[in-house]
Design a protein around this motif. Structure first.
Motif, mmCIF file in Angstrom:
data_model
loop_
_atom_site.group_PDB
_atom_site.id
_atom_site.type_symbol
_atom_site.label_atom_id
_atom_site.label_comp_id
_atom_site.label_asym_id
_atom_site.label_seq_id
_atom_site.Cartn_x
_atom_site.Cartn_y
_atom_site.Cartn_z
ATOM 1 N N ALA A 272 5.114 10.097 90.305
ATOM 2 C CA ALA A 272 3.801 10.168 90.105
ATOM 3 C C ALA A 272 3.130 11.695 90.632
ATOM 4 C CB ALA A 272 3.114 8.814 91.048
ATOM 5 N N MET A 273 3.847 11.979 91.669
ATOM 6 C CA MET A 273 3.465 13.443 92.091
ATOM 7 C C MET A 273 3.711 14.695 91.346
ATOM 8 S SD MET A 273 1.419 12.499 94.531
ATOM 9 C CE MET A 273 1.040 13.980 95.064
ATOM 10 N N VAL A 274 4.726 14.169 90.632
ATOM 11 C CA VAL A 274 5.260 15.485 89.737
ATOM 12 C C VAL A 274 4.248 15.576 88.481
ATOM 13 C CG1 VAL A 274 7.073 16.393 88.099
ATOM 14 C CG2 VAL A 274 7.551 15.696 90.537
ATOM 15 N N ASP A 275 3.895 13.917 87.897
ATOM 16 C CA ASP A 275 3.327 14.130 86.918
ATOM 17 C C ASP A 275 1.921 14.526 87.022
ATOM 18 O OD1 ASP A 275 5.204 12.867 85.396
ATOM 19 O OD2 ASP A 275 4.262 10.802 85.704
ATOM 20 N N ARG A 276 1.467 14.501 88.199
ATOM 21 C CA ARG A 276 0.047 15.089 88.873
ATOM 22 C C ARG A 276 0.138 16.449 88.807
ATOM 23 N NH1 ARG A 276 -2.230 12.224 93.938
ATOM 24 N NH2 ARG A 276 -1.671 10.367 92.839
ATOM 25 N N THR B 101 1.621 -2.492 97.695
ATOM 26 C CA THR B 101 0.787 -0.949 97.759
ATOM 27 C C THR B 101 -0.673 -1.503 97.143
ATOM 28 O OG1 THR B 101 2.893 0.040 97.105
ATOM 29 C CG2 THR B 101 0.655 1.087 96.454
ATOM 30 N N SER B 102 -1.537 -1.059 97.666
ATOM 31 C CA SER B 102 -2.881 -1.470 97.480
ATOM 32 C C SER B 102 -3.184 -0.908 95.992
ATOM 33 C CB SER B 102 -3.944 -1.049 98.455
ATOM 34 O OG SER B 102 -3.752 -1.572 99.641
ATOM 35 N N PRO B 103 -4.082 -1.400 95.251
ATOM 36 C CA PRO B 103 -4.468 -0.948 93.861
ATOM 37 C C PRO B 103 -5.193 0.520 94.259
ATOM 38 C CG PRO B 103 -5.213 -3.026 94.205
ATOM 39 C CD PRO B 103 -4.690 -2.711 95.464
ATOM 40 N N GLY B 104 -4.541 1.504 93.143
ATOM 41 C CA GLY B 104 -5.041 2.734 93.414
ATOM 42 C C GLY B 104 -4.069 3.769 94.337
ATOM 43 N N CYS B 105 -3.292 3.044 94.923
ATOM 44 C CA CYS B 105 -2.516 3.760 95.923
ATOM 45 C C CYS B 105 -0.902 4.145 95.275
ATOM 46 C CB CYS B 105 -2.141 3.238 97.132
ATOM 47 S SG CYS B 105 -4.010 3.049 98.172
ATOM 48 N N THR B 106 -0.352 4.934 95.540
ATOM 49 C CA THR B 106 0.929 5.298 95.231
ATOM 50 C C THR B 106 1.845 4.544 96.170
ATOM 51 O OG1 THR B 106 0.315 7.593 94.387
ATOM 52 C CG2 THR B 106 2.544 7.183 94.546
ATOM 53 N N SER B 107 2.905 4.007 95.444
ATOM 54 C CA SER B 107 4.147 3.067 96.071
ATOM 55 C C SER B 107 4.892 4.217 96.888
ATOM 56 C CB SER B 107 4.808 2.661 95.037
ATOM 57 O OG SER B 107 6.189 2.034 95.818
ATOM 58 N N PRO B 108 5.369 3.839 98.214
ATOM 59 C CA PRO B 108 6.240 4.575 99.027
ATOM 60 C C PRO B 108 7.662 4.707 98.485
ATOM 61 C CG PRO B 108 5.757 2.506 100.177
ATOM 62 C CD PRO B 108 4.864 2.654 98.857
ATOM 63 N N TYR B 109 7.963 3.735 97.565
ATOM 64 C CA TYR B 109 9.205 3.861 96.666
ATOM 65 C C TYR B 109 9.516 5.316 96.341
ATOM 66 C CZ TYR B 109 13.057 2.465 93.570
ATOM 67 O OH TYR B 109 14.053 2.421 92.998
ATOM 68 N N ALA B 110 10.446 5.831 96.866
ATOM 69 C CA ALA B 110 10.523 7.316 96.428
ATOM 70 C C ALA B 110 10.727 7.603 94.833
ATOM 71 C CB ALA B 110 12.219 8.037 97.144
ATOM 72 N N PRO B 111 11.244 6.914 93.756
ATOM 73 C CA PRO B 111 11.481 7.348 92.669
ATOM 74 C C PRO B 111 9.923 6.990 92.199
ATOM 75 C CG PRO B 111 13.258 5.951 92.880
ATOM 76 C CD PRO B 111 12.465 5.869 94.349
ATOM 77 N N ILE B 112 9.403 6.361 92.468
ATOM 78 C CA ILE B 112 7.614 5.989 91.811
ATOM 79 C C ILE B 112 6.961 7.166 92.556
ATOM 80 C CG2 ILE B 112 5.806 4.661 91.896
ATOM 81 C CD1 ILE B 112 7.592 2.246 91.812
ATOM 82 N N TRP B 113 7.129 7.395 93.895
ATOM 83 C CA TRP B 113 6.003 8.646 94.464
ATOM 84 C C TRP B 113 6.639 9.835 93.798
ATOM 85 C CZ3 TRP B 113 6.855 9.052 100.595
ATOM 86 C CH2 TRP B 113 5.664 9.951 100.960
ATOM 87 N N ALA C 236 10.402 7.746 107.899
ATOM 88 C CA ALA C 236 10.237 9.270 107.668
ATOM 89 C C ALA C 236 11.337 9.990 106.992
ATOM 90 C CB ALA C 236 10.757 9.710 109.253
ATOM 91 N N MET C 237 12.753 9.243 106.866
ATOM 92 C CA MET C 237 13.684 9.651 106.089
ATOM 93 C C MET C 237 13.311 9.684 104.457
ATOM 94 S SD MET C 237 16.726 8.285 107.982
ATOM 95 C CE MET C 237 18.388 9.302 107.232
ATOM 96 N N ASN C 238 12.610 8.481 104.329
ATOM 97 C CA ASN C 238 12.216 8.341 102.878
ATOM 98 C C ASN C 238 11.102 9.397 102.653
ATOM 99 O OD1 ASN C 238 12.026 6.440 100.473
ATOM 100 N ND2 ASN C 238 10.009 6.453 101.051
ATOM 101 N N THR C 239 10.241 9.654 103.284
ATOM 102 C CA THR C 239 9.044 10.600 103.068
ATOM 103 C C THR C 239 9.794 12.170 102.877
ATOM 104 O OG1 THR C 239 7.686 9.500 104.575
ATOM 105 C CG2 THR C 239 7.074 12.019 104.182
ATOM 106 N N CYS C 240 10.797 12.382 103.723
ATOM 107 C CA CYS C 240 11.546 13.534 103.467
ATOM 108 C C CYS C 240 12.349 13.466 102.106
ATOM 109 C CB CYS C 240 12.773 13.720 104.574
ATOM 110 S SG CYS C 240 13.438 15.225 104.626
ATOM 111 N N LEU C 241 12.861 12.560 101.759
ATOM 112 C CA LEU C 241 13.500 12.236 100.235
ATOM 113 C C LEU C 241 12.461 12.418 99.241
ATOM 114 C CD1 LEU C 241 15.866 11.463 98.563
ATOM 115 C CD2 LEU C 241 15.085 8.995 98.671
ATOM 116 N N ALA C 242 11.278 12.080 99.354
ATOM 117 C CA ALA C 242 10.251 11.973 98.240
ATOM 118 C C ALA C 242 9.981 13.559 98.252
ATOM 119 C CB ALA C 242 9.056 11.055 98.725
ATOM 120 N N HIS C 243 9.572 14.339 99.266
ATOM 121 C CA HIS C 243 9.092 15.608 99.146
ATOM 122 C C HIS C 243 10.192 16.355 98.766
ATOM 123 C CE1 HIS C 243 5.594 14.507 101.148
ATOM 124 N NE2 HIS C 243 5.693 14.536 102.672
#
Length: 219
Positions: free
Chosen positions: A211-215, A196-208, A162-169
């Motif tokens: 990826a979302m900013v690029d999108r 992480t399954s193919p096609g899914c975004t890693s929950p590792y905050a820097p990658i997440w 949950a803390m990692n999700t908050c960090l990413a957001h």
């Protein structure tokens, strides 16, 4: 009525589904699409929802979140229910389908955020992550990052998630805090090796975050 519904839930039990769910800490074997179909047929039934929750059965609790009236619960009822929602999926549905629709959501978010029980605290962090995206308003984002930086590395799994999700957001939705959010994620390396399954975004905050900013920038 309760007996009929519990019997119906029993017919939906599938050993393979239970085996898959067990890997994620969920002790039920009901296909969630079939569970939703059952809820649609039952429609809103708050009294039945209360009875289902009291059974202690995970599938019954999930069904309860779909047929209850969220605004009918008082603050103390919701607090008590959270503390009897040990399954990750029940906790997730309870927060999304019940607590977030309650007038007590902000009061509970603040109370749970600092609770000594890490599962309860994870609910507070999950609701805070939601506010980071939708209504950051009075939130002190630098203070949240301070807390994440100090505590996330050694937090129990569900609280850490949950803390990692908050960090990413924070990193995704608040450009002024993005560099620091990325730096914290890179230094702590929480969930860096999470499968992480193919096609899914890693929950590792820097990658997440990236990826979302690029999108977002792509349009």
């Amino acid at each position: 009525m309760l007996g009929v519904v519990m019997a119906e839930l029993a017919t939906l039990e599938d050993p393979r589904t239970r085996e898959v769910n067990a890997r994620h800490g969920d002790d039920h074997g009901v296909n969630l699409s079939k569970l939703r179909a059952l809820a649609k047929g039952l429609k809103t039934n708050h009294e039945l929802a209360l009875q289902l929750w009291e059974t202690g059965d995970t599938a019954a609790k999930l069904l309860a979140t779909l047929i209850c009236r969220p605004k009918a619960f008082d603050r103390n009822e919701l607090d008590g229910m959270l503390r009897t929602a040990p399954s990750p999926k029940v906790l997730d549905w309870f927060l999304n389908y019940v607590v977030k629709k309650s007038p007590h959501v902000e009061d509970l978010r603040a109370a749970w955020f600092t609770d000594p029980d890490p599962v309860v605290a994870s609910a507070g962090w999950a609701l805070t992550a939601d506010r980071v995206v939708k209504s950051p308003g009075e939130l002190d984002l630098p203070a949240l990052l301070d807390s994440i930086e100090a505590k996330m590395k050694d937090a129990p799994d569900r609280l850490q998630w949950a803390m990692n999700t908050c960090l990413a957001h924070i990193g995704i939705n608040h450009p002024g805090q993005r560099d620091r959010a990325l730096a914290i994620g890179e230094r702590l390396e929480v969930l860096k090796d999470y499968p992480t399954s193919p096609g899914c975004t890693s929950p590792y905050a820097p990658i997440w975050i990236k990826a979302m900013v690029d999108r977002q920038e792509a349009g």
